[in-house]
Design a protein around this motif. Structure first.
Motif, PDB file in Angstrom:
ATOM      1  N   CYS A  21       0.950  -1.186  -0.024  1.00 26.98           N
ATOM      2  CA  CYS A  21       0.006  -0.021   0.005  1.00 26.98           C
ATOM      3  C   CYS A  21       0.900   1.237   0.056  1.00 26.98           C
ATOM      4  CB  CYS A  21      -1.062   0.037   1.104  1.00 26.98           C
ATOM      5  SG  CYS A  21      -0.099   0.382   2.568  1.00 26.98           S
ATOM      6  N   TRP A  22       0.457   2.346  -0.114  1.00 26.67           N
ATOM      7  CA  TRP A  22       0.907   3.641  -0.096  1.00 26.67           C
ATOM      8  C   TRP A  22       0.936   4.415   1.075  1.00 26.67           C
ATOM      9  CZ3 TRP A  22      -1.192   8.525  -3.259  1.00 26.67           C
ATOM     10  CH2 TRP A  22      -0.438   9.385  -2.712  1.00 26.67           C
ATOM     11  N   VAL A  23       1.839   4.814   1.892  1.00 25.92           N
ATOM     12  CA  VAL A  23       1.722   5.465   3.222  1.00 25.92           C
ATOM     13  C   VAL A  23       2.057   6.901   2.909  1.00 25.92           C
ATOM     14  CG1 VAL A  23       2.436   5.768   5.531  1.00 25.92           C
ATOM     15  CG2 VAL A  23       2.545   3.237   4.381  1.00 25.92           C
ATOM     16  N   GLN A  24       0.925   7.757   2.839  1.00 20.54           N
ATOM     17  CA  GLN A  24       1.129   9.347   2.723  1.00 20.54           C
ATOM     18  C   GLN A  24       1.551   9.817   3.885  1.00 20.54           C
ATOM     19  OE1 GLN A  24      -1.983  11.029   0.750  1.00 20.54           O
ATOM     20  NE2 GLN A  24      -0.846  13.188   0.324  1.00 20.54           N
ATOM     21  N   VAL A  25       2.500  10.545   4.265  1.00 19.74           N
ATOM     22  CA  VAL A  25       2.957  11.240   5.617  1.00 19.74           C
ATOM     23  C   VAL A  25       2.970  12.631   5.258  1.00 19.74           C
ATOM     24  CG1 VAL A  25       4.439  11.343   7.469  1.00 19.74           C
ATOM     25  CG2 VAL A  25       3.990   9.081   6.296  1.00 19.74           C
ATOM     26  N   THR A  26       2.327  13.600   5.660  1.00 22.62           N
ATOM     27  CA  THR A  26       2.187  15.112   5.561  1.00 22.62           C
ATOM     28  C   THR A  26       2.432  15.693   6.850  1.00 22.62           C
ATOM     29  OG1 THR A  26       0.690  14.719   3.730  1.00 22.62           O
ATOM     30  CG2 THR A  26       1.091  17.111   4.516  1.00 22.62           C
ATOM     31  N   CYS A  27       3.255  16.543   6.881  1.00 21.72           N
ATOM     32  CA  CYS A  27       3.650  17.519   8.158  1.00 21.72           C
ATOM     33  C   CYS A  27       3.913  16.153   9.300  1.00 21.72           C
ATOM     34  CB  CYS A  27       2.741  18.619   8.527  1.00 21.72           C
ATOM     35  SG  CYS A  27       2.290  19.595   6.977  1.00 21.72           S
ATOM     36  N   THR A  29       4.923  14.574  12.765  1.00 19.61           N
ATOM     37  CA  THR A  29       5.484  14.792  14.058  1.00 19.61           C
ATOM     38  C   THR A  29       6.827  14.111  14.385  1.00 19.61           C
ATOM     39  OG1 THR A  29       3.889  13.572  15.119  1.00 19.61           O
ATOM     40  CG2 THR A  29       3.286  15.716  14.656  1.00 19.61           C
ATOM     41  N   ASP A  30       7.391  14.540  15.428  1.00 13.80           N
ATOM     42  CA  ASP A  30       8.377  13.621  16.014  1.00 13.80           C
ATOM     43  C   ASP A  30       7.910  12.417  16.361  1.00 13.80           C
ATOM     44  OD1 ASP A  30      10.191  15.834  15.697  1.00 13.80           O
ATOM     45  OD2 ASP A  30       9.998  16.452  17.773  1.00 13.80           O
ATOM     46  N   GLU A  31       6.767  12.060  16.785  1.00 14.92           N
ATOM     47  CA  GLU A  31       6.149  10.654  17.160  1.00 14.92           C
ATOM     48  C   GLU A  31       5.981   9.986  15.715  1.00 14.92           C
ATOM     49  OE1 GLU A  31       4.788  13.680  18.353  1.00 14.92           O
ATOM     50  OE2 GLU A  31       5.547  13.455  20.490  1.00 14.92           O
ATOM     51  N   ASP A  32       5.443  10.572  14.955  1.00 14.32           N
ATOM     52  CA  ASP A  32       5.149   9.896  13.634  1.00 14.32           C
ATOM     53  C   ASP A  32       6.643   9.493  12.911  1.00 14.32           C
ATOM     54  OD1 ASP A  32       2.259  10.635  13.651  1.00 14.32           O
ATOM     55  OD2 ASP A  32       2.614  12.351  12.535  1.00 14.32           O
ATOM     56  N   ARG A  33       7.491  10.446  13.049  1.00 13.16           N
ATOM     57  CA  ARG A  33       8.756  10.089  12.539  1.00 13.16           C
ATOM     58  C   ARG A  33       9.555   8.818  13.069  1.00 13.16           C
ATOM     59  NH1 ARG A  33      13.704  14.323  11.828  1.00 13.16           N
ATOM     60  NH2 ARG A  33      15.545  12.745  11.631  1.00 13.16           N
ATOM     61  N   ALA A  34       9.378   8.884  14.538  1.00  9.91           N
ATOM     62  CA  ALA A  34       9.833   7.996  15.444  1.00  9.91           C
ATOM     63  C   ALA A  34       9.279   6.458  15.012  1.00  9.91           C
ATOM     64  CB  ALA A  34       9.660   8.187  16.930  1.00  9.91           C
ATOM     65  N   GLU A  35       7.706   6.599  15.087  1.00  2.00           N
ATOM     66  CA  GLU A  35       6.890   5.235  14.755  1.00  2.00           C
ATOM     67  C   GLU A  35       7.267   4.697  13.309  1.00  2.00           C
ATOM     68  OE1 GLU A  35       2.356   4.020  14.027  1.00  2.00           O
ATOM     69  OE2 GLU A  35       2.942   6.179  14.696  1.00  2.00           O
ATOM     70  N   LEU A  36       7.704   5.403  12.492  1.00  2.00           N
ATOM     71  CA  LEU A  36       8.166   5.037  11.239  1.00  2.00           C
ATOM     72  C   LEU A  36       9.468   4.280  11.261  1.00  2.00           C
ATOM     73  CD1 LEU A  36       6.534   7.800   8.805  1.00  2.00           C
ATOM     74  CD2 LEU A  36       5.490   5.512   9.053  1.00  2.00           C
ATOM     75  N   GLU A  37      10.434   4.854  11.758  1.00  2.00           N
ATOM     76  CA  GLU A  37      11.690   4.417  11.953  1.00  2.00           C
ATOM     77  C   GLU A  37      11.511   2.933  12.643  1.00  2.00           C
ATOM     78  OE1 GLU A  37      13.880   8.718  11.907  1.00  2.00           O
ATOM     79  OE2 GLU A  37      13.778   7.566  13.523  1.00  2.00           O
ATOM     80  N   ASP A  38      10.950   2.901  13.672  1.00  2.00           N
ATOM     81  CA  ASP A  38      11.032   1.966  14.474  1.00  2.00           C
ATOM     82  C   ASP A  38       9.992   0.638  13.850  1.00  2.00           C
ATOM     83  OD1 ASP A  38      12.493   2.988  16.400  1.00  2.00           O
ATOM     84  OD2 ASP A  38      10.452   3.653  17.593  1.00  2.00           O
ATOM     85  N   ARG A  39       9.020   1.009  13.205  1.00  2.00           N
ATOM     86  CA  ARG A  39       8.058  -0.092  12.420  1.00  2.00           C
ATOM     87  C   ARG A  39       8.776  -0.675  11.261  1.00  2.00           C
ATOM     88  NH1 ARG A  39       1.652   0.402  11.228  1.00  2.00           N
ATOM     89  NH2 ARG A  39       1.296  -1.679  10.378  1.00  2.00           N
ATOM     90  N   TYR A  40       9.646   0.390  10.497  1.00  2.00           N
ATOM     91  CA  TYR A  40       9.952  -0.088   9.145  1.00  2.00           C
ATOM     92  C   TYR A  40      11.627  -0.352   9.297  1.00  2.00           C
ATOM     93  CZ  TYR A  40       5.191   0.925   7.790  1.00  2.00           C
ATOM     94  OH  TYR A  40       3.816   0.976   7.868  1.00  2.00           O
ATOM     95  N   GLN A  41      12.194   0.023  10.334  1.00  2.00           N
ATOM     96  CA  GLN A  41      13.559   0.145  10.362  1.00  2.00           C
ATOM     97  C   GLN A  41      14.243   1.149   8.873  1.00  2.00           C
ATOM     98  OE1 GLN A  41      15.118  -1.143  12.862  1.00  2.00           O
ATOM     99  NE2 GLN A  41      13.129  -1.510  13.595  1.00  2.00           N
ATOM    100  N   ILE A  42      13.614   2.091   9.063  1.00  2.00           N
ATOM    101  CA  ILE A  42      13.921   3.217   7.972  1.00  2.00           C
ATOM    102  C   ILE A  42      15.283   3.840   8.221  1.00  2.00           C
ATOM    103  CG2 ILE A  42      13.538   5.168   6.574  1.00  2.00           C
ATOM    104  CD1 ILE A  42      10.438   4.233   6.901  1.00  2.00           C
ATOM    105  N   PRO A  43      16.228   4.040   7.600  1.00  2.00           N
ATOM    106  CA  PRO A  43      17.371   4.759   7.938  1.00  2.00           C
ATOM    107  C   PRO A  43      17.160   6.277   8.556  1.00  2.00           C
ATOM    108  CG  PRO A  43      18.095   3.845   5.934  1.00  2.00           C
ATOM    109  CD  PRO A  43      16.638   3.464   6.411  1.00  2.00           C
TER     110      PRO A  43
END
Length: 308
Positions: A21-27, A29-43
């Protein structure tokens, strides 16, 4: 803000993430960023690069993750120093995860989703979505350029009646916007040529890339033409201002010359020296008539030489 979209057979919103699926992230927050990094292991530095408003358009590959940064047009407030500028749109992909991240809410992304929903076909894969984002950004560059052209025409009509600092400043701001546009469009064009070899492009993607090339070339040429027109306009009005200033200075200098002769005559007759006019009742009228005649003669000479 995160939105999940299923783009197979059309664009439909999802309540939670699903593979491919396509995950669209707009503006984000720090919580959104941390969640994405932890969940998908993004650099971690991916998000730092995307958050940088001056980040150039580029492609990067790290630990199986693909990062594509696309420069898209963005309209600020009307009273902003630079009403039109560009911002980075990050596209992150690996396996069945496709994420777009933008730290600004842009009209382009809103229109992109609504247009794909009306289109009713969705995307064949993430590569198709990437090139359609390129196409949408090129179209929106052209839209913003038309708006800049209207503002330029309005400013020129206003300055035809009265040239003031506000009008010149507004033209300068439009010039800055065009500079940002040209730089970003060229960066996107270079990135597009690079992605042809980095992504798995099929025959349908090749046709889409051709359409993108046409639109992005048109956007680049249009921006360059408007920039040249604006530069020529600025030079023209600068010359007009200088010419008006020279006219004013020439007029003031001519009047100074005209007034210099009466001053000289009155100074000569006003000296405490014997000149034969001390006891003459006609002394003052004679000095006045001489001053008047010399002033009129000076005015006629200057007028004949087009200095007045």
């Amino acid at each position: 803000m995160k939105t999940y979209w299923n783009f197979k057979g059309g664009i439909h919103s999802l309540k939670e993430w699903e593979p491919n699926c396509w995950v669209q992230v707009t503006c984000p927050t720090d919580e959104d960023r941390a969640e994405l990094e932890d969940r998908y292991q993004i650099p971690e530095y991916f998000f730092s690069d995307i958050s940088d408003a001056d980040e150039r358009a580029r492609y990067e590959f790290d630990e199986g993750w693909q990062l594509i940064i696309l420069r898209i047009p963005y309209m600020k407030e009307v009273r902003s120093r630079t009403p039109y500028t560009t911002v980075p749109l990050g596209i992150i992909h690996k396996g069945d995860v496709t994420i777009t991240v933008c730290y600004f809410e842009t009209d382009m992304m809103i229109d992109f989703v609504s247009y794909q929903q009306r289109r009713g076909e969705g995307f064949t894969d993430y590569v198709d979505m990437i090139f359609r984002l390129f196409l949408s950004s090129s179209v929106w560059y052209l839209k913003r350029l038309k708006q800049i052209s209207l503002l330029l025409d309005r400013a020129k009509r206003s300055m035809d009646h009265s040239i003031n600092n506000t009008s010149l400043v507004n033209l300068s701001r439009l010039q800055d916007s065009l500079t940002y546009f040209i730089t970003s469009i060229r960066g996107n064009e270079t990135l597009l040529q690079k992605l042809k070899f980095k992504l798995q492009v099929d025959e349908l993607d090749a046709d889409l890339i051709e359409d993108v090339n046409i639109e992005i070339s048109q956007a680049r040429e249009t921006a360059s033409i408007y920039a040249e027109i604006l530069e020529s306009t600025m030079d023209t009005y600068t010359s007009i201002i200088n010419n008006n200033m020279n006219t004013v200075m020439r007029t003031l200098t001519s009047f100074s010359i005209i007034l210099m002769f009466p001053t000289l005559i009155s100074s000569l007759f006003g000296m405490n020296l014997i000149n034969g006019m001390e006891t003459n009742s006609w002394g003052f009228p004679v000095a006045l008539v001489i001053s008047l005649m010399v002033s009129i003669g000076s005015w006629l000479i200057l007028r004949h030489k087009n200095l007045l």
